[in-house]
Enzyme design. Structure first.
Site, PDB file in Angstrom:
ATOM      1  N   HIS A 112       0.832  -1.205   0.000  1.00 35.10           N
ATOM      2  CA  HIS A 112       0.000   0.000   0.000  1.00 35.10           C
ATOM      3  C   HIS A 112       0.869   1.259   0.000  1.00 35.10           C
ATOM      4  O   HIS A 112       0.641   2.177  -0.793  1.00 35.10           O
ATOM      5  CB  HIS A 112      -0.916  -0.031   1.233  1.00 35.10           C
ATOM      6  CG  HIS A 112      -1.749   1.195   1.433  1.00 35.10           C
ATOM      7  ND1 HIS A 112      -3.110   1.230   1.193  1.00 35.10           N
ATOM      8  CD2 HIS A 112      -1.428   2.447   1.857  1.00 35.10           C
ATOM      9  CE1 HIS A 112      -3.577   2.446   1.458  1.00 35.10           C
ATOM     10  NE2 HIS A 112      -2.575   3.210   1.871  1.00 35.10           N
ATOM     11  N   GLU A 113       1.856   1.305   0.879  1.00 35.83           N
ATOM     12  CA  GLU A 113       2.701   2.509   0.973  1.00 35.83           C
ATOM     13  C   GLU A 113       3.491   2.739  -0.309  1.00 35.83           C
ATOM     14  O   GLU A 113       3.592   3.858  -0.809  1.00 35.83           O
ATOM     15  CB  GLU A 113       3.652   2.411   2.169  1.00 35.83           C
ATOM     16  CG  GLU A 113       2.963   2.430   3.525  1.00 35.83           C
ATOM     17  CD  GLU A 113       1.958   3.565   3.677  1.00 35.83           C
ATOM     18  OE1 GLU A 113       2.138   4.633   3.070  1.00 35.83           O
ATOM     19  OE2 GLU A 113       0.960   3.367   4.389  1.00 35.83           O
TER      20      GLU A 113
ATOM     21  N   HIS B 245       1.320   4.184  -2.927  1.00 40.30           N
ATOM     22  CA  HIS B 245       1.187   5.645  -2.883  1.00 40.30           C
ATOM     23  C   HIS B 245       2.298   6.304  -3.704  1.00 40.30           C
ATOM     24  O   HIS B 245       2.085   7.325  -4.352  1.00 40.30           O
ATOM     25  CB  HIS B 245       1.254   6.159  -1.442  1.00 40.30           C
ATOM     26  CG  HIS B 245      -0.055   6.084  -0.717  1.00 40.30           C
ATOM     27  ND1 HIS B 245      -1.223   6.610  -1.229  1.00 40.30           N
ATOM     28  CD2 HIS B 245      -0.379   5.558   0.482  1.00 40.30           C
ATOM     29  CE1 HIS B 245      -2.208   6.394  -0.362  1.00 40.30           C
ATOM     30  NE2 HIS B 245      -1.734   5.759   0.686  1.00 40.30           N
TER      31      HIS B 245
ATOM     32  N   TYR C 197      -4.658  14.427  -2.646  1.00 40.70           N
ATOM     33  CA  TYR C 197      -5.034  13.655  -1.460  1.00 40.70           C
ATOM     34  C   TYR C 197      -6.155  14.321  -0.663  1.00 40.70           C
ATOM     35  O   TYR C 197      -5.993  14.671   0.499  1.00 40.70           O
ATOM     36  CB  TYR C 197      -3.791  13.454  -0.586  1.00 40.70           C
ATOM     37  CG  TYR C 197      -3.858  12.249   0.324  1.00 40.70           C
ATOM     38  CD1 TYR C 197      -3.940  10.963  -0.181  1.00 40.70           C
ATOM     39  CD2 TYR C 197      -3.825  12.401   1.703  1.00 40.70           C
ATOM     40  CE1 TYR C 197      -4.004   9.862   0.647  1.00 40.70           C
ATOM     41  CE2 TYR C 197      -3.879  11.306   2.550  1.00 40.70           C
ATOM     42  CZ  TYR C 197      -3.969  10.045   2.010  1.00 40.70           C
ATOM     43  OH  TYR C 197      -4.023   8.949   2.845  1.00 40.70           O
TER      44      TYR C 197
ATOM     45  N   GLU D  98      -6.245   6.450  -2.110  1.00 44.66           N
ATOM     46  CA  GLU D  98      -6.257   5.421  -1.069  1.00 44.66           C
ATOM     47  C   GLU D  98      -6.665   4.063  -1.621  1.00 44.66           C
ATOM     48  O   GLU D  98      -6.079   3.027  -1.300  1.00 44.66           O
ATOM     49  CB  GLU D  98      -7.228   5.819   0.046  1.00 44.66           C
ATOM     50  CG  GLU D  98      -6.590   6.604   1.160  1.00 44.66           C
ATOM     51  CD  GLU D  98      -5.389   5.866   1.719  1.00 44.66           C
ATOM     52  OE1 GLU D  98      -5.502   4.672   2.056  1.00 44.66           O
ATOM     53  OE2 GLU D  98      -4.316   6.477   1.800  1.00 44.66           O
TER      54      GLU D  98
ATOM     55  N   ASP E   1      -9.991  13.548   8.117  1.00 48.03           N
ATOM     56  CA  ASP E   1      -9.296  12.564   7.275  1.00 48.03           C
ATOM     57  C   ASP E   1      -9.238  13.052   5.822  1.00 48.03           C
ATOM     58  O   ASP E   1      -9.472  12.278   4.885  1.00 48.03           O
ATOM     59  CB  ASP E   1     -10.007  11.208   7.389  1.00 48.03           C
ATOM     60  CG  ASP E   1      -9.301  10.091   6.623  1.00 48.03           C
ATOM     61  OD1 ASP E   1      -8.076  10.184   6.423  1.00 48.03           O
ATOM     62  OD2 ASP E   1      -9.994   9.147   6.203  1.00 48.03           O
TER      63      ASP E   1
ATOM     64  N   HIS F 101      -9.795   7.664   3.783  1.00 50.25           N
ATOM     65  CA  HIS F 101      -9.674   6.263   4.193  1.00 50.25           C
ATOM     66  C   HIS F 101     -11.038   5.608   4.392  1.00 50.25           C
ATOM     67  O   HIS F 101     -11.112   4.430   4.715  1.00 50.25           O
ATOM     68  CB  HIS F 101      -8.864   6.147   5.493  1.00 50.25           C
ATOM     69  CG  HIS F 101      -7.416   6.487   5.338  1.00 50.25           C
ATOM     70  ND1 HIS F 101      -6.953   7.771   5.461  1.00 50.25           N
ATOM     71  CD2 HIS F 101      -6.337   5.712   5.041  1.00 50.25           C
ATOM     72  CE1 HIS F 101      -5.637   7.773   5.268  1.00 50.25           C
ATOM     73  NE2 HIS F 101      -5.247   6.550   5.002  1.00 50.25           N
TER      74      HIS F 101
HETATM   75 ZN   LIG Z   1      -2.771   5.136   2.277  1.00 49.23          ZN
END
Ligand SMILES: [Zn+2]
Lengths: 345, 94
Positions: free
Chosen positions: A159-160, A163, A174, A183, A256, A261
């Site tokens: 996931h990271e 990004h 974002y 996301e 958020d 998310h």
């Molecule tokens: Zn993320």
């Protein structure tokens, strides 16, 4: 109309083979593709000379529980395991993530130019998070009460790094829908990295993000579920997984970054529907459609509907337009059938 | 003292975002004037007109509220007086 029995997506994979042993087959596939009544392949960003051959390079640093980045270099490419679980999990996870992007998407590292995959572990004290800072990945050890270390799940590492890929392709802003899309795409890559490493089919996969991150005090199996958004955890202290799976339940909030998310559950579910409907290995067709739609001129401020249109465009080349179209309808991004090309009703 | 007359000071920290997307909240309530006086320097030291910063993917977002003042901060902006205030609230507030 199709001349051969080999579907275009398979032809394309064969045509893309850069292996002397398959040169004849690749050449034949390229000829067949040239005759196919499909749109020409979007030019790949891999045009840089030599980029495709640049080898994997990884670096893992140790922040030693401080917040200065990147910290002390503790493992570089070619060096043996250190015995520090977080260091070695990050290192191996970078390798597994690179394998998916390199083998399946023909992408050479995050920037498609072979940049070093760099990460820092043991960031901060009892730090309950992992993030991408624009240059590298960062992983906390968790507080030990709710969360354990964030390298424990390969899906988190994927996931990271995902990004990073988003930043170097569409650069999705974002915030709001483009942020939730950012996301979601990162979650899709996270799930695919895990499935590719375990050689799982769409039916066998857990479709969970962050399984094994919670301590056993928490009632929950993971942080998110692509198969069933909103069901990953239900705990006395943490509450219930708040992710929606349909546009009717889209969450409007200032927190958020506009619920990036939370609302990511909607496109996550669309991907899961496409992958399970097509069957087999999710990275082969569904994953390629998502990746190509992301990297073929998607706007940085794209909405869910913009991205949906992009995936259907790409899916036409993979004989999967109807499946992709139905998935976006099922999650309410499209209420009716969008305008289709005049081909076959 | 300028704020000695304020009967109560409430400082609230709401943290959202992060990889997990979990919302956490901490709050202190200074019931007595004595107690409030200990918190005011921490509150006054913060530049409350700080504009919200750009968040990195999966970075935490902090909303800090002290009575009628509030600010939204990206994790990377939590420095100096902001860090002192937030750490104190997180440590003390349940
Ligand atoms: Zn993320």
């Amino acid at each position: 109309m199709h001349r051969g029995i080999v579907p275009p997506h398979l032809l394309r994979r064969i045509a893309d083979l850069h292996d002397d042993r398959f040169e004849t087959a690749a050449e034949a596939a390229r000829r067949a593709l040239a005759e196919c009544p499909v749109r020409p392949e979007t030019p790949r960003a891999t045009a840089r000379p030599g980029a495709g051959r640049r080898a994997l390079r990884r670096e893992v640093h140790d922040a030693e529980n401080r917040t200065t980045l990147p910290g002390r270099l503790v493992r570089a490419e070619g060096e043996p395991a250190t015995g520090d679980v977080a260091v070695d999990e990050a290192f191996d996870g970078f390798g597994a993530t690179d394998a998916l992007f390199r083998d399946v998407f023909a992408r050479t590292s995050i920037d498609d130019a072979g940049m070093t995959l760099s990460g820092t572990v043991h960031y901060g004290q009892a730090y309950d998070n992992a993030f991408w800072d624009g240059r590298q990945m960062v992983f906390g050890d968790g507080d030990g009460q709710i969360f354990g270390r964030f390298t424990a799940s390969l899906s988190v590492i994927g996931h990271e790094l995902g990004h990073g890929v988003v930043e170097h392709t569409a650069g999705l802003v974002y915030r709001g829908q483009s942020g939730a899309l950012n996301e979601s795409v990162a979650d899709v890559f996270g799930a695919l990295v895990e499935q590719y490493a375990a050689n799982q089919s769409a039916d066998e996969a857990t479709w969970l993000i962050g399984a094994g991150l919670f301590t056993d005090r928490v009632e929950g199996q993971a942080l998110r579920s692509l198969a069933e958004p909103g069901t990953a955890y239900d705990d006395d202290v943490l509450g219930r997984d708040p992710q929606p799976a349909h546009m009717d339940d889209y969450i409007h909030t200032d927190q958020d970054n506009g619920g990036v998310h939370l609302n990511s559950g909607i496109p996550n579910k669309a991907f899961h529907l496409v992958a399970t409907e097509l069957g087999g290995h999710a990275w082969q067709v569904a994953g390629r459609i998502w990746y190509e739609a992301l990297s073929a001129g998607l706007s940085a401020t794209a909405t869910f509907a913009d991205f949906a249109r992009g995936t259907v465009e790409v899916a036409r080349r993979h004989d999967a337009a109807d499946v992709v179209c139905s998935a976006w309808q099922a999650v309410g991004v499209w209420s009716t059938q969008p305008t289709r090309s005049s081909s076959s009703g | 003292m300028e704020h000695a007359a304020d009967p109560v000071l409430v400082v609230r920290v709401i943290r959202t975002g992060g990889f997990a997307g979990l919302r956490r909240q901490w709050q202190i309530e200074a019931a007595s004037e004595d107690e409030a006086r200990r918190w005011w320097p921490l509150v006054e030291a913060c530049p409350w007109d700080t504009p919200p910063g750009e968040c990195v993917p999966d970075g935490f977002v902090y909303e800090v509220v002290a009575n009628d003042r509030s600010a939204t901060l990206a994790e990377q902006q939590l420095d100096g007086p902001w860090r002192d205030l937030v750490d104190a609230v997180v440590e003390r507030g349940a």
